[in-house]
Design a protein around this motif. Structure first.
Motif, PDB file in Angstrom:
ATOM      1  N   PRO A 200     -50.289  42.625  73.326  1.00 16.09           N
ATOM      2  CA  PRO A 200     -50.930  41.785  74.382  1.00 16.09           C
ATOM      3  C   PRO A 200     -50.088  40.599  74.767  1.00 16.09           C
ATOM      4  CG  PRO A 200     -52.411  42.446  72.543  1.00 16.09           C
ATOM      5  CD  PRO A 200     -50.898  42.888  72.179  1.00 16.09           C
ATOM      6  N   ARG A 201     -50.430  40.163  76.139  1.00 19.81           N
ATOM      7  CA  ARG A 201     -49.858  39.061  76.516  1.00 19.81           C
ATOM      8  C   ARG A 201     -50.470  38.027  75.977  1.00 19.81           C
ATOM      9  NH1 ARG A 201     -51.059  36.016  80.951  1.00 19.81           N
ATOM     10  NH2 ARG A 201     -52.639  37.646  81.486  1.00 19.81           N
ATOM     11  N   PRO A 202     -49.633  36.773  75.370  1.00 22.81           N
ATOM     12  CA  PRO A 202     -50.116  35.373  74.900  1.00 22.81           C
ATOM     13  C   PRO A 202     -50.909  34.797  75.912  1.00 22.81           C
ATOM     14  CG  PRO A 202     -47.703  35.776  74.287  1.00 22.81           C
ATOM     15  CD  PRO A 202     -48.043  36.963  75.111  1.00 22.81           C
ATOM     16  N   GLY A 203     -52.030  34.468  75.551  1.00 16.63           N
ATOM     17  CA  GLY A 203     -52.873  33.397  76.355  1.00 16.63           C
ATOM     18  C   GLY A 203     -54.053  34.088  77.305  1.00 16.63           C
ATOM     19  N   ALA A 204     -53.951  35.463  77.397  1.00 21.26           N
ATOM     20  CA  ALA A 204     -54.591  35.975  78.375  1.00 21.26           C
ATOM     21  C   ALA A 204     -56.094  35.900  78.200  1.00 21.26           C
ATOM     22  CB  ALA A 204     -54.580  37.435  78.511  1.00 21.26           C
ATOM     23  N   SER A 205     -56.608  35.473  76.858  1.00 24.97           N
ATOM     24  CA  SER A 205     -57.899  35.493  76.659  1.00 24.97           C
ATOM     25  C   SER A 205     -58.688  34.053  77.006  1.00 24.97           C
ATOM     26  CB  SER A 205     -58.170  35.894  74.952  1.00 24.97           C
ATOM     27  OG  SER A 205     -57.538  34.662  74.356  1.00 24.97           O
ATOM     28  N   LEU A 206     -57.420  33.072  77.109  1.00 28.75           N
ATOM     29  CA  LEU A 206     -57.955  31.653  77.320  1.00 28.75           C
ATOM     30  C   LEU A 206     -58.919  31.434  78.647  1.00 28.75           C
ATOM     31  CD1 LEU A 206     -54.564  29.863  76.409  1.00 28.75           C
ATOM     32  CD2 LEU A 206     -56.559  30.455  74.941  1.00 28.75           C
ATOM     33  N   GLU A 207     -58.711  32.440  79.528  1.00 29.26           N
ATOM     34  CA  GLU A 207     -59.529  32.229  80.666  1.00 29.26           C
ATOM     35  C   GLU A 207     -60.964  32.542  80.604  1.00 29.26           C
ATOM     36  OE1 GLU A 207     -58.735  36.939  82.362  1.00 29.26           O
ATOM     37  OE2 GLU A 207     -57.301  35.253  82.970  1.00 29.26           O
TER      38      GLU A 207
END
Length: 346
Positions: A200-207
């Protein structure tokens, strides 16, 4: 075909969630649907430990952020090291569900470039078992790996508590016979094993959650801005949930007990709970017992504690928010112990 059947069986186990109803995948909307999509994409299936939060969407998103950005996103520590920490923490917290899931995932990850070998995995698991105490041993990893591995440990200090309260001891439905579980474990470990090429791409959940300032107790995560950001957002959500769903006197009591806590379990008896809540208003004692048990001895939470709280606050969302706040408060206390141990042994 077999992998698909195992995925289906684990998804069916959501029906075995205790105390609360889980939003069905086909009926998910808004934030719940967004989290479900990411979980299925990045974890390979709709994981019950995350989905159990669905009655409180922001709490579910917070739980997902701290799991995804520490355990699932590729980093210098390697997935095997992270799974070893997850398994060790879960064993220390008497969480058989998480020991089963992450033990089988660890077993499915082969030794190789970028992955910990057998002796290193054993050292990490042993450290993780002892990590939530005031006498934590020297960490068997470098400072570069600390944000990921401490992050995994803190995330599972939270998840173990929620899983102990809401899920059965096994990730498989009650109707799956014991004779079928060894093969199911091997298959599920292969399903959950990370891909060999990317992740998974880092930070994609932050949104999924709004930005929040980093509190002082996130110093251990500064070396990885994405992990620090994920925990800051999750902590802010937990505090807002506590303000809504946990009486102020209970929050004060839990914080005071955690400040003096050395990481040791209070024992098998629950007599300590009645003594601890004696100073609370009568109306707040059911919330106090449930919050303290979740934070300090989640294996002691049973139908009686939950139903006593239900009589004062019947909603699934309130129940999830109270236990999520208590679980996160305990995990934050452990993070302070871990950060202190790392600093002492630096």
């Amino acid at each position: 075909m077999i992998a698909g059947l195992v995925r289906f069986a684990v998804r069916k186990s959501l029906r075995d969630t205790r105390h609360v109803g889980v939003v069905p995948r086909r009926r998910a909307r808004g934030l719940v649907a967004a989290v479900y999509r990411q979980v299925e994409q990045d974890f390979g299936m709709l994981a019950p430990p995350t989905a159990l939060h669905s009655a409180a969407p922001e709490s579910m998103a917070a739980a997902w952020l701290i799991l995804r950005e520490t355990l699932l996103v590729p980093g210098p520590a390697g997935r095997a090291a992270k799974e070893a920490v997850a398994t060790g923490v879960s064993a220390a917290n008497s969480c058989p569900y998480c020991v089963d899931v992450h033990g089988m995932t660890l077993a499915a990850i082969p030794d190789g470039p970028g992955e910990s070998g057998g002796s290193e995995r054993a050292a990490l698991e042993a450290w993780a078992r002892a990590s939530a105490t005031t006498t934590a041993p020297a960490p068997p990893f470098s400072a570069a790996h600390a944000p990921e591995l401490i992050g995994v440990a803190v995330a599972f200090q939270y998840y173990n508590r929620m899983v102990n309260v809401y899920l059965r001891d096994s990730p498989f439905p009650a109707h799956v016979p014991e004779s079928a579980k060894p093969q199911a474990r091997r298959v599920l470990g292969g399903v959950l094993r990370p891909p060999a090429t990317s992740g998974p791409r880092p930070g994609a959940s932050l949104e999924l959650l709004p930005a929040a300032p980093a509190p002082e107790d996130l110093g251990w995560a500064r070396g990885n801005p994405v992990i620090a950001d994920a925990f800051a957002r999750a902590y802010a959500v937990a505090e807002a949930a506590g303000a809504r769903s946990v009486p102020a006197g209970v929050r004060t009591l839990v914080r005071e007990r955690l400040a003096a806590w050395d990481g040791q379990a209070p024992g098998l008896s629950r007599s300590w709970l009645d003594e601890a809540v004696a100073g609370l208003a009568e109306a707040d004692r059911p919330a106090g017992r449930l919050a303290l048990a979740t934070a300090l001895a989640s294996y002691q939470v049973d139908e009686g504690l939950v139903e006593a709280f239900r009589r004062t606050a019947p909603g699934d969302d309130t129940l999830i928010e109270l236990t999520a706040w208590a679980g996160m408060a305990a995990a934050r206390r452990v993070s302070s112990l871990l950060a202190g141990a790392v600093a002492d042994h630096a």
